[in-house]
Design a protein around this motif. Sequence first.
Motif, PDB file in Angstrom:
ATOM      1  N   LYS A  52       0.826  -1.210   0.000  1.00  0.00           N
ATOM      2  CA  LYS A  52       0.000   0.000   0.000  1.00  0.00           C
ATOM      3  C   LYS A  52       0.862   1.263   0.000  1.00  0.00           C
ATOM      4  N   ILE A  53       1.997   1.203   0.696  1.00  0.00           N
ATOM      5  CA  ILE A  53       2.906   2.355   0.694  1.00  0.00           C
ATOM      6  C   ILE A  53       3.385   2.635  -0.734  1.00  0.00           C
ATOM      7  N   LYS A  54       3.819   1.600  -1.429  1.00  0.00           N
ATOM      8  CA  LYS A  54       4.317   1.779  -2.804  1.00  0.00           C
ATOM      9  C   LYS A  54       3.194   2.214  -3.745  1.00  0.00           C
ATOM     10  N   GLU A  55       2.027   1.644  -3.556  1.00  0.00           N
ATOM     11  CA  GLU A  55       0.879   1.999  -4.391  1.00  0.00           C
ATOM     12  C   GLU A  55       0.513   3.468  -4.233  1.00  0.00           C
ATOM     13  N   THR A  56       0.447   3.926  -2.986  1.00  0.00           N
ATOM     14  CA  THR A  56       0.107   5.327  -2.714  1.00  0.00           C
ATOM     15  C   THR A  56       1.217   6.258  -3.200  1.00  0.00           C
ATOM     16  N   ALA A  57       2.454   5.851  -2.990  1.00  0.00           N
ATOM     17  CA  ALA A  57       3.587   6.663  -3.443  1.00  0.00           C
ATOM     18  C   ALA A  57       3.542   6.841  -4.961  1.00  0.00           C
TER      19      ALA A  57
END
Length: 308
Positions: A52-57
């Motif tokens: 989710k961190i990578k997706e949001t980033a």
Amino acid sequence: MGGLDQLKIAAKKKEGNIVSIANAQDEGILQVVKIALEENLCQFLLVGNEEKIKETANRIGLHLSNYKEKVSIQHATDLTAIAHSSVKAVSQKQADILMKGNIATKDVLQAVLDKEYGLRTGKILSHTAVFEVPNQEKLVILTDAAMNIAPDMQQKVTIVENAVQVAQSIGIEVPKVAALAPVEKVNPSMQSTMDAAILTQMQRRGQIKNCLIDGPLAFDNAVSKRAAVQKGISSEVAGDADILLAPSIEVGNALYKSFIYYAQAKVAALICGAKAPIILTSRADTVESKLHSLSLAIMTTNSNRRRS
């Protein structure tokens, strides 16, 4: 120091600070990370759901692959585990600053206060905010607007000491502290005036160091020289306070929000009294405010606790 933008310029000179963010997949937090990385302000440990961190980033244009040396991700999905991992990284000197992401404040503070790996020092934690108020010549510090509900005398001493350390970190060597109360005269029926008078005497006798304290002072006499003169108050602090000590959380919180919503002030805020600075952001905080708080945290970091 000038305004809060000058604070960020000064913070950039303190290289190598790592910020541990608890539950970092929040878009607002990652916007802060993006700007901080672009401006070379600090480094980050992002704790939370890696996917989710990578997706949001990616969604906000933060290309983490471009910052492999400045950003690391620690995968965790359980909120308790996230809070504990974020705090433990700071406790074990893998990071210098703790920052709250998309997680409840109580979860973060429970981990901060953990006896085994938390960040307790034996002192109470207190909230210290630095404001840039339009048309005012200097920054003003307000404490405590968010942590201690009805601090007693000894707690107020620690709250002052915490705020003084923040003031010194931004270049105010001997800050002037106004102990606020509704009136300027001591009234035994009004505890805030009694506490203010005692704090003033304690400072004059050297029991509270590195500052000047005067009180009781009403808010107008603390910040306005004209008001102080009209009331016949002769004091180095009156009309020129660097630090406003609120007698209770109700007063502190009302002043804090009045500065922001009525005076359109800019703000940076920290939780002080732990082994490292803690940034407890709110969803209502702007990206600008979060960046200012990050800059303030960097300025207050203790180089002696850095990783070897």
